[in-house]
Design an enzyme around this catalytic site. Sequence first.
Site, PDB file in Angstrom:
ATOM      1  N   ASN A   1      -0.348  12.055   1.701  1.00  0.00           N
ATOM      2  CA  ASN A   1       0.548  11.019   1.204  1.00  0.00           C
ATOM      3  C   ASN A   1       0.377  10.904  -0.304  1.00  0.00           C
ATOM      4  OD1 ASN A   1      -1.622   9.098   0.692  1.00  0.00           O
ATOM      5  ND2 ASN A   1      -1.708   8.746   2.890  1.00  0.00           N
TER       6      ASN A   1
ATOM      7  N   GLU B   1     -13.788   4.668  -2.683  1.00  0.00           N
ATOM      8  CA  GLU B   1     -12.370   5.004  -2.499  1.00  0.00           C
ATOM      9  C   GLU B   1     -11.864   5.915  -3.611  1.00  0.00           C
ATOM     10  OE1 GLU B   1      -8.584   4.798  -0.631  1.00  0.00           O
ATOM     11  OE2 GLU B   1     -10.540   4.090   0.044  1.00  0.00           O
ATOM     12  N   ASP B   2     -11.241   7.027  -3.230  1.00  0.00           N
ATOM     13  CA  ASP B   2     -10.508   7.902  -4.149  1.00  0.00           C
ATOM     14  C   ASP B   2     -11.338   8.394  -5.334  1.00  0.00           C
ATOM     15  OD1 ASP B   2      -8.368   7.820  -2.507  1.00  0.00           O
ATOM     16  OD2 ASP B   2      -7.117   6.546  -3.742  1.00  0.00           O
TER      17      ASP B   2
ATOM     18  N   LYS C   1      -5.974  -2.011  -0.921  1.00  0.00           N
ATOM     19  CA  LYS C   1      -6.807  -1.801   0.262  1.00  0.00           C
ATOM     20  C   LYS C   1      -7.361  -3.129   0.783  1.00  0.00           C
ATOM     21  CE  LYS C   1      -8.266   2.199   2.137  1.00  0.00           C
ATOM     22  NZ  LYS C   1      -7.769   3.573   2.029  1.00  0.00           N
TER      23      LYS C   1
ATOM     24  N   ASP D   1     -13.833   5.787   2.762  1.00  0.00           N
ATOM     25  CA  ASP D   1     -12.636   5.833   3.602  1.00  0.00           C
ATOM     26  C   ASP D   1     -11.977   7.208   3.583  1.00  0.00           C
ATOM     27  OD1 ASP D   1     -10.718   4.605   5.337  1.00  0.00           O
ATOM     28  OD2 ASP D   1      -9.329   4.552   3.660  1.00  0.00           O
ATOM     29  N   ASP D   2     -12.037   7.909   2.451  1.00  0.00           N
ATOM     30  CA  ASP D   2     -11.415   9.231   2.369  1.00  0.00           C
ATOM     31  C   ASP D   2     -12.094  10.221   3.307  1.00  0.00           C
ATOM     32  OD1 ASP D   2      -9.606   8.544   0.169  1.00  0.00           O
ATOM     33  OD2 ASP D   2     -11.438   8.386  -1.001  1.00  0.00           O
TER      34      ASP D   2
ATOM     35  N   TYR E   1       0.855  -1.184   0.000  1.00  0.00           N
ATOM     36  CA  TYR E   1       0.000   0.000   0.000  1.00  0.00           C
ATOM     37  C   TYR E   1       0.894   1.238   0.000  1.00  0.00           C
ATOM     38  CZ  TYR E   1      -4.405   2.396   0.163  1.00  0.00           C
ATOM     39  OH  TYR E   1      -5.472   3.181  -0.170  1.00  0.00           O
TER      40      TYR E   1
ATOM     41  N   ARG F   1      -9.111  10.491  -8.221  1.00  0.00           N
ATOM     42  CA  ARG F   1      -8.303  11.256  -7.253  1.00  0.00           C
ATOM     43  C   ARG F   1      -7.516  10.258  -6.415  1.00  0.00           C
ATOM     44  NH1 ARG F   1      -8.238  12.948  -2.214  1.00  0.00           N
ATOM     45  NH2 ARG F   1     -10.164  11.825  -1.726  1.00  0.00           N
TER      46      ARG F   1
END
Length: 609
Positions: free
Chosen positions: A425, A256-257, A185, A279-280, A103, A167
Site C-alpha cells: 500500500n 513503525e516504518d 496509527k 508492526d511492519d 489512515y 520508510r
Amino acid sequence: MSPVMDSGTSSARRSRSGSPDPLASNAGTTLPYATRSALHLKGLVPSGVENFVVQEQRALEQLNLKSTSLEKYIFLSWLRSTNSHLFYRLVLHNLREIAPIIYTPTVGQACEEYSHIYPFLAPPNAVDGLYVPINEVENIEEIIQNYKESIKENDTPEITVITDGSRILGLGDLGMNGMGIPVGKLQLYVAAAGLNPDRCLPIVLDFGTNNRKFLDDPLYLGLRQHRPDDAEFYTCANRVISALHTAFPDMFIQFEDFSTDHAFGLLDQWRNNALCFNDDIQGTGCVILGGFISAVEQARIHPRDQRILFVGAGSAGVGVAKQLVDYFVIGHGIPEDQAKAMFWFVDSRGMITANRGDKLAAHKVYFARHDNTAQCSTLEETLEYVKPTALIGLSTIYKAFTENILCRMNQLNQQARPIIFPLSNPQSKAECTFEEAMRCTNNRVLFASGTAFPSYTIPETNQVCVPGQGNNMYVFPAIGLGAVLCKPSRITDTMIYAVAKALANSLSEEEKALGELYPRIERIRCVEAELAAAFIRQAVREGLAKDEKWVELAKNGLAEGMNPDGLFTQHMLDEVKKFMWLPAETFEQLRDAHPHYHHHPVVHSDSDH
C-alpha cells in the site's frame, strides 16, 4: 444559587486544544446553560444548545462537503484536536468511510504534504506528540519533561508509536513528514481497541532525510541534513528509547516504518528488554497469517501441499513469511525445515537462492533456496519454476501481478482456489486490484490486499463480492490493548500467533459462507476485544503477564499445554470490554464518565442537590 464545580478544578484551566476547559472543548455546542455559566462562557458562544446527534450530523455534513481526501484529512485532524469525543464518535459511527481517510491510503498523501499542512491540523498551542531532532537527542530528558508539563496529571502515556520516517508505507524516506503515521496509527488504537486517547504518544525521530525533494522544499519543517550512518543512528535511537523507557517504564512501544535493517535491528535489541513491538514485521505477519489461515481452510488443498511465492523481500515480507512458517509448524505439525521449504522469494534480482552470486542481506538468508536447479531472474520465470498455490506481494511495485501472471495462477490451480494477496500500500503501489484478480481467475480467487479496494460485481450473476483487506488495523490495536492491560515483560512470537489464530476464529458463519477472509470492519470493536483477550491469556500461559488482575482471571480458563490456540473465556472477554474507552454519546456521559477515561470538572446544577 449558582451551579458549583467540584473543588480542585478551575474555569481558567486550559486543555491541550486551547479550549477554556476540557469539558467545554468536548461538549462544544451541547454544553448546557448552567455549565456555561459555571465555566464563565456566558455570552462567549452561540445560545443554541444541541444534542450530540445533531452535533455529529453537522460535522458529517462538513466532512462530506470537502472535495478531496486530503481536505477531509485536514478537517478531521482539526476536529480531533479540538473535540476528541466528537471526532471518535464520527469515526466509530462511520468507520468504513473514515478509516481510509485517517489512515491508509490518505495518510500517505498527508505525510508527503505534512510540512505544508501542519499549521492547519490543530490549534497553534496544541501538543500532539514529540519531535526529536538528532541534534537534541542529548537533551531528550528535557524534551520528555516538556511533554509531561503539557499533559494532565493522570495522563501518563501508556502507548507510543515511534518512527524516523525513513520508510513510510511504500513511499520511502519522508523525514519528519512521517509523523502522520504515528498520529494516524494511534487514532486506530483508540477507535478499534479503546485505548485512551489522552494517553497515546506519537513520536518522530527527526534524524534528517536523504530525500532531495524535502531537502530542497522551502516549506519543509524537518532538519535539512542527510541521515546518519548506522553507528550514529543506533546510538541516538537507543538513547531516546532508553530515556522513554526510564520515564514511562510500563509504556508499550510500537516501532513503525523504520528502514528494513533498522527495523530488524531495533526489534532484536529491544524485544527482550522493553515492552515493544514492530508492526511492519510482527503486525503485518500477524494479520496476513490470520487471513492465510482462513484462505488455507477454503483453498481445497491440503496445507502440506501449499507452495507460497513471495514477491518482495523487505522486513514486511520476511516477517510475514516467518509467521506463516509458524502456522504450518504449530497448526499442522510440519517440521520447521519442511515448512520453510514451502516458501520461495523474488526480489529485484530474481528468485532468492544461496548461490545466486550476490551477497544477501542478513534477513534474506533464512529463506534463500539451497535446492534450486535453476536461477530465475524474473517473476514470470520464477512462477513457472515454482508453480505456486499462493502468490503474496509486498514489493511496492504497482501492477507487479500482471494479467498474464494472474491468469497463469488460475491455470496452475484448477483443482484448488488460488490464493493471491497483493499487500503493498497505498493503492498506487498495489501489485494488482481485486477486480483484476477476480476477472483473471474466473472469480475463484481467495483475495486479501493491503489497501482498500471496492467491491466487485460478477457480471453473469450480479453477485457482489467484498474483497478481504489484510489491514494491520485488525491486530495491532488488540496487541496494544492486551499489552497495556496485562503488562507482559515482553511480547513473544507465540502471543502474536495467538492473536492471528483468534482473528481467524473470529469470522462469523455468514462471513465464512461468503468466502470472506476477515471479519467485517463494522465488527472491529468486538473483534479487537476477542483478540486482546486471547493475547492476555497467552501472556499468562507463558508466565510473562505482570498485572495480577489478569493473571488471576486467565488462570481460571487455562488449558494444558502452551500452544497458542487463540481461545479465551467469556469472563475474560467481558473484563477486557470494560476497559475499552468509548467517546461519550451524551453530555451526561461526558460529565459523569469514569476519571480513568475522562478528565474534566464535574459540574452540578441546583437540581442535582
